[in-house]
Design a protein around this motif. Structure first.
Motif, PDB file in Angstrom:
ATOM      1  N   ASN A 197      17.326  -8.597 -39.667  1.00 58.82           N
ATOM      2  CA  ASN A 197      16.163  -8.761 -39.053  1.00 58.82           C
ATOM      3  C   ASN A 197      16.229 -10.553 -38.460  1.00 58.82           C
ATOM      4  O   ASN A 197      17.804 -10.622 -38.079  1.00 58.82           O
ATOM      5  N   CYS A 198      15.264 -11.276 -37.586  1.00 57.51           N
ATOM      6  CA  CYS A 198      15.948 -12.243 -36.745  1.00 57.51           C
ATOM      7  C   CYS A 198      14.250 -12.853 -36.830  1.00 57.51           C
ATOM      8  O   CYS A 198      13.726 -12.775 -36.633  1.00 57.51           O
ATOM      9  N   LEU A 199      15.370 -14.600 -37.073  1.00 59.06           N
ATOM     10  CA  LEU A 199      14.211 -15.166 -38.341  1.00 59.06           C
ATOM     11  C   LEU A 199      14.124 -16.577 -37.062  1.00 59.06           C
ATOM     12  O   LEU A 199      14.854 -17.656 -37.751  1.00 59.06           O
ATOM     13  N   PRO A 200      13.311 -16.816 -36.350  1.00 60.58           N
ATOM     14  CA  PRO A 200      12.492 -17.481 -35.066  1.00 60.58           C
ATOM     15  C   PRO A 200      12.745 -19.295 -36.330  1.00 60.58           C
ATOM     16  O   PRO A 200      11.598 -20.222 -35.954  1.00 60.58           O
ATOM     17  N   GLN A 201      12.946 -19.496 -37.593  1.00 60.70           N
ATOM     18  CA  GLN A 201      12.702 -20.628 -37.537  1.00 60.70           C
ATOM     19  C   GLN A 201      14.336 -21.369 -39.078  1.00 60.70           C
ATOM     20  O   GLN A 201      14.889 -20.461 -39.608  1.00 60.70           O
ATOM     21  N   VAL A 202      14.801 -22.152 -38.557  1.00 59.33           N
ATOM     22  CA  VAL A 202      15.863 -23.020 -38.737  1.00 59.33           C
ATOM     23  C   VAL A 202      15.976 -24.280 -39.291  1.00 59.33           C
ATOM     24  O   VAL A 202      15.856 -25.123 -38.364  1.00 59.33           O
ATOM     25  N   GLY A 203      14.931 -24.751 -40.623  1.00 56.33           N
ATOM     26  CA  GLY A 203      14.619 -25.877 -41.030  1.00 56.33           C
ATOM     27  C   GLY A 203      13.155 -25.487 -41.390  1.00 56.33           C
ATOM     28  O   GLY A 203      12.270 -24.735 -40.923  1.00 56.33           O
ATOM     29  N   VAL A 204      12.869 -26.644 -41.436  1.00 62.62           N
ATOM     30  CA  VAL A 204      11.374 -26.506 -41.442  1.00 62.62           C
ATOM     31  C   VAL A 204      10.556 -27.401 -40.214  1.00 62.62           C
ATOM     32  O   VAL A 204      11.176 -27.545 -39.234  1.00 62.62           O
ATOM     33  N   PHE A 205       9.106 -26.824 -40.024  1.00 68.70           N
ATOM     34  CA  PHE A 205       8.355 -27.044 -38.521  1.00 68.70           C
ATOM     35  C   PHE A 205       8.549 -28.774 -39.055  1.00 68.70           C
ATOM     36  O   PHE A 205       7.479 -29.665 -39.963  1.00 68.70           O
ATOM     37  N   GLY A 206       8.039 -29.407 -38.026  1.00 73.51           N
ATOM     38  CA  GLY A 206       7.989 -30.371 -37.730  1.00 73.51           C
ATOM     39  C   GLY A 206       6.400 -30.106 -37.013  1.00 73.51           C
ATOM     40  O   GLY A 206       5.489 -29.886 -36.519  1.00 73.51           O
ATOM     41  N   ASP A 207       5.624 -31.675 -37.011  1.00 69.50           N
ATOM     42  CA  ASP A 207       3.815 -31.823 -36.217  1.00 69.50           C
ATOM     43  C   ASP A 207       3.942 -31.154 -34.441  1.00 69.50           C
ATOM     44  O   ASP A 207       3.025 -31.190 -34.229  1.00 69.50           O
ATOM     45  N   ASN A 208       5.510 -30.640 -34.214  1.00 66.81           N
ATOM     46  CA  ASN A 208       5.703 -31.330 -32.949  1.00 66.81           C
ATOM     47  C   ASN A 208       5.472 -29.279 -32.569  1.00 66.81           C
ATOM     48  O   ASN A 208       5.628 -28.985 -31.405  1.00 66.81           O
ATOM     49  N   GLY A 209       5.629 -28.338 -33.526  1.00 60.70           N
ATOM     50  CA  GLY A 209       5.740 -27.560 -33.723  1.00 60.70           C
ATOM     51  C   GLY A 209       7.275 -27.126 -33.672  1.00 60.70           C
ATOM     52  O   GLY A 209       8.091 -25.526 -33.362  1.00 60.70           O
ATOM     53  N   TYR A 210       8.222 -27.878 -33.448  1.00 58.17           N
ATOM     54  CA  TYR A 210       9.829 -27.219 -33.801  1.00 58.17           C
ATOM     55  C   TYR A 210      10.493 -27.612 -34.968  1.00 58.17           C
ATOM     56  O   TYR A 210      10.054 -28.344 -35.926  1.00 58.17           O
ATOM     57  N   THR A 211      11.195 -27.360 -35.225  1.00 60.29           N
ATOM     58  CA  THR A 211      12.144 -26.960 -36.584  1.00 60.29           C
ATOM     59  C   THR A 211      13.377 -28.234 -36.855  1.00 60.29           C
ATOM     60  O   THR A 211      13.362 -28.762 -35.314  1.00 60.29           O
ATOM     61  N   GLU A 212      13.576 -28.341 -37.939  1.00 58.54           N
ATOM     62  CA  GLU A 212      14.144 -29.725 -38.073  1.00 58.54           C
ATOM     63  C   GLU A 212      15.730 -29.262 -36.778  1.00 58.54           C
ATOM     64  O   GLU A 212      16.908 -30.278 -36.354  1.00 58.54           O
ATOM     65  N   GLU A 213      16.383 -27.687 -36.778  1.00 58.90           N
ATOM     66  CA  GLU A 213      17.504 -27.959 -36.413  1.00 58.90           C
ATOM     67  C   GLU A 213      17.794 -27.689 -34.493  1.00 58.90           C
ATOM     68  O   GLU A 213      18.066 -28.613 -34.383  1.00 58.90           O
ATOM     69  N   GLU A 214      16.124 -27.378 -34.484  1.00 60.58           N
ATOM     70  CA  GLU A 214      16.065 -27.366 -32.914  1.00 60.58           C
ATOM     71  C   GLU A 214      15.586 -29.434 -32.395  1.00 60.58           C
ATOM     72  O   GLU A 214      16.083 -29.590 -31.281  1.00 60.58           O
ATOM     73  N   MET A 215      15.080 -29.698 -33.503  1.00 56.10           N
ATOM     74  CA  MET A 215      15.520 -31.181 -33.285  1.00 56.10           C
ATOM     75  C   MET A 215      16.643 -32.328 -32.856  1.00 56.10           C
ATOM     76  O   MET A 215      17.214 -33.175 -32.639  1.00 56.10           O
ATOM     77  N   LYS A 216      17.708 -31.474 -34.227  1.00 50.71           N
ATOM     78  CA  LYS A 216      18.686 -31.765 -34.035  1.00 50.71           C
ATOM     79  C   LYS A 216      19.710 -31.752 -32.676  1.00 50.71           C
ATOM     80  O   LYS A 216      20.542 -32.637 -32.766  1.00 50.71           O
ATOM     81  N   LEU A 217      19.644 -30.544 -31.962  1.00 50.18           N
ATOM     82  CA  LEU A 217      20.090 -30.507 -31.487  1.00 50.18           C
ATOM     83  C   LEU A 217      20.047 -30.796 -30.131  1.00 50.18           C
ATOM     84  O   LEU A 217      20.699 -31.101 -29.189  1.00 50.18           O
TER      85      LEU A 217
END
Length: 339
Positions: A197-217
């Protein structure tokens, strides 16, 4: 005889902690004494360092007396609580959690990109290790940024389950075994099954719809590169044990050809160019696992914008993306700042 340094590893029994210990051994770091620290559940285990038995001690506020450098390879809460105690005891912390990364008084360091930032350790006695996904992206992009100035990055990550440590590895292994035997599958570490499977969620979602990992990047890259680059990211867990992969698209101020980019990557520190499409040679997690370098390939022009490039970047997220980066920081620290 060179000076020896007293070392402690917090989270010594975890995936990153074990890899830090291995890297200290392999790179012949000048260790005087070494102390392994972990929670009560892991205390009293017997590990080794260079063939000698070392007992794991229970982490507490008084664990850092006489220690020069402490590698933290534990959860955010542990780092937030115990880094100040280590600093107060006179030790310098190199922390692989996300607890201190965006603190303005804590340097966030990738040695191939901003080694000069290590000098800022004196403010809090802490140096932060970026997320593995950020480390490999920055190592690959720094030579291109220095040559042509990156304006915008679009990155999609395909991340190994070892990003959650041993528990992520064990869960994927258990799920694969259960599915092949026709048994029910449980998911406790991740919100959904990771096997096949592919899971498009790495970390919890923020109010902007992005996950923690995406904002870290985005945030970590800007801090390390010391540039207000526009960055958007999508982070995905894939059923791979070791090795994060990234599809990266960049737009630069000056034009840079694919040939020039290959030349720059080929001689950049920390990078290995793997780019021979006609012979089907390109970066893959199975080849990057256990390696110290960031593998870069599939470099090609993006003709949809004026100055665009596409890259495929792969690295071992535990070894290169955490342990090697931390040990490299320590090597620069003792060479340039702690003589």
């Amino acid at each position: 005889m060179s000076k020896l340094w007293n070392i402690a590893v917090v989270g010594a029994t975890g995936a990153v902690g074990e890899q830090i210990i291995e890297c200290l051994e392999e790179r012949d770091f000048p260790v005087g004494t070494i102390k392994y620290l972990a929670g009560a559940g892991s205390a009293d285990q017997i590990l080794e360092f260079k063939g000698k038995a070392v007992m794991v001690e229970e982490l507490n506020q008084d664990s850092f007396s006489g220690t020069d450098i402490v590698f933290f390879a534990a959860e955010n809460e542990i780092s937030r609580e115990f880094c100040p105690f280590a600093s107060k005891a006179g030790a310098i912390c190199i922390d692989s959690s996300s607890a201190w990364r965006m603190d303005s008084d804590v340097p966030l360091v990738v040695p191939e990109a901003n080694p000069h930032a290590i000098a800022g350790y004196t403010r809090k006695g802490i140096i932060a290790n970026p997320s593995p996904a950020t480390i490999q992206m920055v190592v690959a992009l720094k030579p291109l940024h220095d040559f042509a100035t990156i304006k915008r990055i679009v990155v999609s990550t395909y991340e190994a389950v070892s990003g959650a440590g041993k528990k992520g590895i064990d869960e994927l292994h258990g799920q694969i075994t259960s599915m092949l035997q026709g048994l029910p599958v449980d998911s406790e570490v991740y919100p959904h099954r990771t096997a096949f499977n592919c899971l498009p969620q790495v970390g919890v979602f923020g109010d902007n719809g992005y996950t923690e990992e995406e904002m870290k990047l985005a945030n970590e890259t800007r801090k390390i590169m010391e540039a207000e680059i526009k960055i958007t990211a999508t982070a995905v867990f894939v059923p791979v044990f070791y090795g994060h992969s990234e599809s990266i698209n960049i737009e630069t101020q000056a034009r840079i050809t694919a040939i020039k980019a290959m030349e720059l990557i080929g001689r950049a520190p920390g990078c290995e160019l793997v780019d021979d499409a006609f012979n089907q040679e390109y970066p893959m997690p199975i080849n990057a696992a256990g390696q110290d370098l960031v593998h870069v390939g599939r470099i090609r022009q993006d003709d949809s914008v004026e100055n665009g490039l596409n890259l495929w970047v792969v690295a071992d997220n535990i070894r290169k993306g955490a342990a090697i980066n931390a040990v490299q920081i320590a090597e620069i620290l003792i060479e340039k700042y702690l003589k």
